[in-house]
Write an enzyme that holds these catalytic residues in place. Structure first.
Site, PDB file in Angstrom:
ATOM      1  N   HIS A   7       6.152  -0.808   1.057  1.00  0.00           N
ATOM      2  CA  HIS A   7       5.900   0.251   0.089  1.00  0.00           C
ATOM      3  C   HIS A   7       6.845   0.140  -1.104  1.00  0.00           C
ATOM      4  CE1 HIS A   7       3.739   1.618   3.519  1.00  0.00           C
ATOM      5  NE2 HIS A   7       4.825   1.947   4.183  1.00  0.00           N
ATOM      6  N   TYR A  12       0.862  -1.180   0.000  1.00  0.00           N
ATOM      7  CA  TYR A  12       0.000   0.000   0.000  1.00  0.00           C
ATOM      8  C   TYR A  12       0.900   1.232   0.000  1.00  0.00           C
ATOM      9  CZ  TYR A  12       0.626  -0.842   5.082  1.00  0.00           C
ATOM     10  OH  TYR A  12       1.136  -1.110   6.326  1.00  0.00           O
TER      11      TYR A  12
END
Length: 324
Positions: free
Chosen positions: A300, A252
């Site tokens: 990430h 995410y």
């Protein structure tokens, strides 16, 4: 855009020149105090055009979705599909009905997040988004960062002792429970990025009973911040950034990239600092020594986020200062 940037740059140079005069004429330290005084609305430089960020790019406009409100409000209508995506980020055991009940409780305590959406031809809000990269050190960009109307900072980022390179002003301090810090400036907005329903429950607890001390890690039981300046990022906005901008890269979006995309949605001029690896290729925070040099960006996609930042800069949508 170019004409406006030239005028604003000229104004910045005049301001910095004035500060140099102060530095020479005032007792030590007073020139820095003068720099930290907040800009008043009547002093802001207005846009030369309807928008400071030019909108005539097909790729940019195909990605930009201005129908999604970036802030959570009582009226936010999170769909079952969006909720199911969001609840998987950190394995939230709650269902949508439970989430909505917590949201109702949140807005009994905190104001609705309707501010900062006042777009118009008479407004040109300049923003500095300050990431946490070690490449900020030796950048000497503190005065330039603080020249913006709004400054975004992330997670545990300190300013004390680093003012020359990162500035001192903070408008939005973006955090989640596991990265939360106290805000000593009563004018700073606490921007919560929620990754699970318990994050919203923690927010309530941190301003009231202090009963939540653990999520999946120990967290601050109480937090020092202005309750009236609390804002919450909309989970739908997180999903939009992940799917549309990042093309599902990584687990995410990082807090920093979410802050950048928020700035693109609520600001007219976006200046970006402190993203990417340092000059040695290490992904580290500017205030910490990196003990594990194999550490990258975790869940990430730092590489994809950095590529997008470079592309936005190349298309003139942001001003990117890559650091050293």
């Amino acid at each position: 855009m170019v004409a406006f940037m030239r005028r604003r740059t000229a104004a910045a140079l005049l301001s910095i020149t004035g500060l140099l005069v102060l530095a020479l004429s005032n007792p030590a330290g007073e020139w820095w105090t003068a720099l930290q005084q907040p800009y008043q609305s009547e002093d802001l430089i207005k846009c030369a055009y309807d928008k400071c960020i030019p909108e005539g790019d097909d790729w940019f406009m195909a990605h930009l979705n201005q129908t999604i409100h970036p802030f959570l409000t009582p009226q936010s209508n999170l769909s079952a599909k969006d909720f199911l995506w969001w609840k998987k980020l950190q394995r939230d055991p709650n269902d949508l009905a439970a989430f909505k009940r917590v949201v109702d409780k949140v807005f009994q305590l905190f104001p609705e997040g309707k501010g900062f959406m006042d777009s118009g031809s008479q407004r040109c809000r300049s923003c500095s988004v300050v990431g946490n990269s070690g490449n900020l050190l030796a950048s000497h960009n503190g005065a330039l960062i603080d020249f913006s109307d709004c400054v975004f900072r992330m997670n545990g980022a300190p300013t004390k002792g680093y003012e020359e390179h990162v500035g001192k002003k903070t408008t939005f301090h973006i955090m989640y429970p596991e990265s939360a810090v106290d805000l000593t400036d009563n004018r700073t907005h606490l921007m919560l990025v929620p990754f699970k329903t318990r994050d919203l429950q923690w927010l309530i607890s941190a301003f009231t009973t202090g009963s939540i001390k653990f999520t999946y890690l120990p967290v601050k039981a109480k937090i020092n911040a202005n309750k009236d300046l609390v804002r919450i990022l909309n989970p739908q906005f997180i999903k939009y950034v992940y799917e549309v901008w990042l093309r599902n890269s990584g687990g995410y979006p990082s807090t920093g990239f979410l802050g950048l995309m928020l700035a693109i949605h609520i600001c007219d001029e976006v200046n970006v600092f402190g993203f990417g690896a340092d000059q040695n290729g290490n992904w580290r925070h500017y205030w910490e020594e990196l003990k594990d040099k194999t550490l990258r960006t975790g869940l990430h996609s730092g590489t994809e986020e950095y590529r997008l930042i470079q592309k936005l800069a190349a298309k003139g949508k942001i001003n990117f200062f890559p650091g050293h």
